[in-house]
Write a protein that holds these residues in place. Sequence first.
Motif, PDB file in Angstrom:
ATOM      1  N   ALA A   1      78.893  51.787  52.063  1.00 24.19           N
ATOM      2  CA  ALA A   1      80.057  52.181  51.267  1.00 24.19           C
ATOM      3  C   ALA A   1      80.602  51.048  50.417  1.00 24.19           C
ATOM      4  O   ALA A   1      81.518  51.266  49.606  1.00 24.19           O
ATOM      5  N   ASP A   2      80.071  49.848  50.563  1.00 23.97           N
ATOM      6  CA  ASP A   2      80.519  48.710  49.750  1.00 23.97           C
ATOM      7  C   ASP A   2      79.860  48.700  48.371  1.00 23.97           C
ATOM      8  O   ASP A   2      80.208  47.867  47.526  1.00 23.97           O
ATOM      9  N   PHE A   3      78.892  49.574  48.132  1.00 17.82           N
ATOM     10  CA  PHE A   3      78.127  49.567  46.889  1.00 17.82           C
ATOM     11  C   PHE A   3      78.428  50.832  46.082  1.00 17.82           C
ATOM     12  O   PHE A   3      78.616  51.908  46.664  1.00 17.82           O
ATOM     13  N   PRO A   4      78.444  50.720  44.754  1.00 19.35           N
ATOM     14  CA  PRO A   4      78.760  51.907  43.935  1.00 19.35           C
ATOM     15  C   PRO A   4      77.864  53.103  44.222  1.00 19.35           C
ATOM     16  O   PRO A   4      78.347  54.236  44.305  1.00 19.35           O
ATOM     17  N   LEU A   5      76.555  52.868  44.374  1.00 20.20           N
ATOM     18  CA  LEU A   5      75.660  53.987  44.637  1.00 20.20           C
ATOM     19  C   LEU A   5      75.956  54.615  45.991  1.00 20.20           C
ATOM     20  O   LEU A   5      75.907  55.842  46.143  1.00 20.20           O
ATOM     21  N   GLY A   6      76.264  53.789  46.984  1.00 20.97           N
ATOM     22  CA  GLY A   6      76.615  54.322  48.290  1.00 20.97           C
ATOM     23  C   GLY A   6      77.847  55.201  48.225  1.00 20.97           C
ATOM     24  O   GLY A   6      77.887  56.304  48.804  1.00 20.97           O
ATOM     25  N   ARG A   7      78.862  54.739  47.513  1.00 21.85           N
ATOM     26  CA  ARG A   7      80.083  55.548  47.371  1.00 21.85           C
ATOM     27  C   ARG A   7      79.811  56.832  46.602  1.00 21.85           C
ATOM     28  O   ARG A   7      80.349  57.893  46.932  1.00 21.85           O
ATOM     29  N   GLU A   8      78.963  56.747  45.576  1.00 21.51           N
ATOM     30  CA  GLU A   8      78.615  57.947  44.803  1.00 21.51           C
ATOM     31  C   GLU A   8      77.965  59.000  45.693  1.00 21.51           C
ATOM     32  O   GLU A   8      78.304  60.193  45.622  1.00 21.51           O
ATOM     33  N   ILE A   9      77.018  58.579  46.520  1.00 27.20           N
ATOM     34  CA  ILE A   9      76.290  59.537  47.355  1.00 27.20           C
ATOM     35  C   ILE A   9      77.188  60.104  48.438  1.00 27.20           C
ATOM     36  O   ILE A   9      77.173  61.321  48.717  1.00 27.20           O
TER      37      ILE A   9
ATOM     38  N   ASN B   1      57.233  53.793  48.412  1.00 21.71           N
ATOM     39  CA  ASN B   1      57.460  54.430  49.711  1.00 21.71           C
ATOM     40  C   ASN B   1      58.264  55.722  49.645  1.00 21.71           C
ATOM     41  O   ASN B   1      58.762  56.196  50.666  1.00 21.71           O
ATOM     42  N   GLY B   2      58.409  56.274  48.440  1.00 22.58           N
ATOM     43  CA  GLY B   2      59.153  57.519  48.307  1.00 22.58           C
ATOM     44  C   GLY B   2      58.747  58.230  47.028  1.00 22.58           C
ATOM     45  O   GLY B   2      57.772  57.861  46.379  1.00 22.58           O
ATOM     46  N   ASP B   3      59.506  59.245  46.660  1.00 24.75           N
ATOM     47  CA  ASP B   3      59.269  59.956  45.400  1.00 24.75           C
ATOM     48  C   ASP B   3      60.560  59.919  44.601  1.00 24.75           C
ATOM     49  O   ASP B   3      61.542  60.594  44.941  1.00 24.75           O
ATOM     50  N   LEU B   4      60.553  59.157  43.516  1.00 22.10           N
ATOM     51  CA  LEU B   4      61.778  58.922  42.772  1.00 22.10           C
ATOM     52  C   LEU B   4      62.277  60.162  42.043  1.00 22.10           C
ATOM     53  O   LEU B   4      63.463  60.256  41.728  1.00 22.10           O
ATOM     54  N   SER B   5      61.396  61.114  41.760  1.00 21.64           N
ATOM     55  CA  SER B   5      61.851  62.352  41.133  1.00 21.64           C
ATOM     56  C   SER B   5      62.824  63.088  42.039  1.00 21.64           C
ATOM     57  O   SER B   5      63.773  63.731  41.565  1.00 21.64           O
ATOM     58  N   VAL B   6      62.598  63.022  43.345  1.00 18.59           N
ATOM     59  CA  VAL B   6      63.504  63.655  44.302  1.00 18.59           C
ATOM     60  C   VAL B   6      64.705  62.766  44.571  1.00 18.59           C
ATOM     61  O   VAL B   6      65.850  63.242  44.648  1.00 18.59           O
ATOM     62  N   ASP B   7      64.480  61.445  44.672  1.00 18.67           N
ATOM     63  CA  ASP B   7      65.599  60.527  44.888  1.00 18.67           C
ATOM     64  C   ASP B   7      66.653  60.680  43.803  1.00 18.67           C
ATOM     65  O   ASP B   7      67.858  60.514  44.049  1.00 18.67           O
ATOM     66  N   ALA B   8      66.219  61.005  42.580  1.00 17.46           N
ATOM     67  CA  ALA B   8      67.147  61.131  41.458  1.00 17.46           C
ATOM     68  C   ALA B   8      68.121  62.287  41.640  1.00 17.46           C
ATOM     69  O   ALA B   8      69.159  62.335  40.959  1.00 17.46           O
ATOM     70  N   LEU B   9      67.829  63.230  42.531  1.00 16.93           N
ATOM     71  CA  LEU B   9      68.749  64.318  42.813  1.00 16.93           C
ATOM     72  C   LEU B   9      69.967  63.850  43.585  1.00 16.93           C
ATOM     73  O   LEU B   9      71.009  64.506  43.590  1.00 16.93           O
ATOM     74  N   LEU B  10      69.842  62.709  44.260  1.00 18.10           N
ATOM     75  CA  LEU B  10      70.872  62.256  45.192  1.00 18.10           C
ATOM     76  C   LEU B  10      71.891  61.314  44.561  1.00 18.10           C
ATOM     77  O   LEU B  10      73.017  61.196  45.042  1.00 18.10           O
ATOM     78  N   GLY B  11      71.494  60.610  43.508  1.00 18.80           N
ATOM     79  CA  GLY B  11      72.400  59.645  42.897  1.00 18.80           C
ATOM     80  C   GLY B  11      71.767  59.029  41.668  1.00 18.80           C
ATOM     81  O   GLY B  11      70.653  59.387  41.263  1.00 18.80           O
ATOM     82  N   GLY B  12      72.464  58.068  41.078  1.00 18.79           N
ATOM     83  CA  GLY B  12      72.046  57.505  39.809  1.00 18.79           C
ATOM     84  C   GLY B  12      71.128  56.312  39.896  1.00 18.79           C
ATOM     85  O   GLY B  12      70.888  55.649  38.869  1.00 18.79           O
ATOM     86  N   GLY B  13      70.571  56.007  41.055  1.00 21.08           N
ATOM     87  CA  GLY B  13      69.744  54.818  41.198  1.00 21.08           C
ATOM     88  C   GLY B  13      68.486  54.833  40.338  1.00 21.08           C
ATOM     89  O   GLY B  13      68.114  53.817  39.750  1.00 21.08           O
ATOM     90  N   VAL B  14      67.816  55.966  40.256  1.00 18.14           N
ATOM     91  CA  VAL B  14      66.580  56.055  39.468  1.00 18.14           C
ATOM     92  C   VAL B  14      66.897  55.942  37.981  1.00 18.14           C
ATOM     93  O   VAL B  14      66.212  55.242  37.229  1.00 18.14           O
ATOM     94  N   ARG B  15      67.955  56.592  37.549  1.00 16.61           N
ATOM     95  CA  ARG B  15      68.383  56.479  36.147  1.00 16.61           C
ATOM     96  C   ARG B  15      68.648  55.016  35.784  1.00 16.61           C
ATOM     97  O   ARG B  15      68.269  54.544  34.705  1.00 16.61           O
ATOM     98  N   ASP B  16      69.264  54.283  36.697  1.00 17.32           N
ATOM     99  CA  ASP B  16      69.578  52.879  36.433  1.00 17.32           C
ATOM    100  C   ASP B  16      68.308  52.025  36.349  1.00 17.32           C
ATOM    101  O   ASP B  16      68.237  51.083  35.551  1.00 17.32           O
ATOM    102  N   LEU B  17      67.304  52.342  37.151  1.00 19.66           N
ATOM    103  CA  LEU B  17      66.049  51.599  37.079  1.00 19.66           C
ATOM    104  C   LEU B  17      65.329  51.845  35.758  1.00 19.66           C
ATOM    105  O   LEU B  17      64.779  50.924  35.152  1.00 19.66           O
ATOM    106  N   VAL B  18      65.309  53.097  35.307  1.00 22.53           N
ATOM    107  CA  VAL B  18      64.688  53.397  34.015  1.00 22.53           C
ATOM    108  C   VAL B  18      65.413  52.638  32.906  1.00 22.53           C
ATOM    109  O   VAL B  18      64.791  52.058  32.010  1.00 22.53           O
TER     110      VAL B  18
END
Length: 355
Positions: A20-28, A155-172
């Motif tokens: 919860a200390d990180f923006p992505l954590g709070r977003e999710i 170790n995952g599938d970023l197309s699905v991870d992108a449904l959960l928060g903005g982390g993949v968008r930020d990497l692109v």
Amino acid sequence: MADIRDLIDIRTIYHEPAAADFPLGREILARYPDAERIPVPSHWNIPTLHGNAGSVEDWTRIKRSVLVLGVKKGLTMRPNGRSAHFIAPSTSNGCAMACAYCYVPRRKGYANPISLFVNTEAIGAAIRRHAARQGRLPEPDQIDPAAWVYDIGENGDLSVDALLGGGVRDLVALFRGIPNAKASFATKAVNRDLLAYDPQGRTRIRFSLMPERIARVVDVRTSPIAERIAAIDDFVAAGYEVHVNFSPVILYERWEDDWRALFETLDDALSPAAKAQLRCEIILLTHNAALHEVNLGWHPKAEALLWRPDIQEAKRSEGGGENLRYRSGWKGRWLAAFKTLLAEHMPYCTVRYAF
């Protein structure tokens, strides 16, 4: 799979206290306000989840309803030299899909939901620093003609991870600003939200493909093969470099006929623009005895295809694991036959990497 969003319905979130200390954590956490929250000291060691043999009967339910949030500790880049020049620190581990041959649950035991790492700013900064130290790519190679390539989804599938928060968008977005580097990740899901990420040619998506009738058995909870093929032109038009992974190649009686039909379908579907930039990887199946035992608990039908000790042999992986691969000597012959078949139907599709 009718809609990729049907893959997830988060009811339980295991989380490290620092998430919860990180923006992505709070977003999710804000996205799933009604989910039960269970603090854990480590994303990697959750006894009620990982290694719990009773969980195998709830394999797909756990993938749909459970999420783990953690903080990535190690931020080193691992040299690769095959699909990418470097493996970047993972922003996730595990997946909401349930491919029967996936290697990730070999390490986690009987449950393998998505674990997201919320310190994406630190991961991105580490990638940027590393790329800056590399300078220019000295010369074209099998991975890329001009840029260092970083696999960001090992170790995952970023197309699905992108449904959960903005982390993949930020990497692109990160790779848009790194002139000597590209991102790369493989996917078995079509998430059209990614079409709006504006990659500007700096992110390579590799759609994994196999014959549809086999995918219906082993590619559990993924986008249909036809949907993945239909998405290629759209992703190229949106600014992605789009390659394909023929992976895994599973051997069975008359496997050549199924792959020939797939190549013909793919050739008919792709636009000239997509064909001009298309490259591929070919990866023959690797299996594992421990995963075989897990699969027998939830999906024994898949094991009739995957577990073939009559044509497989044990081999220690680079990571030290004991895996099963198609027998040496014969594997080379099968791989050569596959390449010949591909060249006959898609001569423009250069093989970047085959294993």
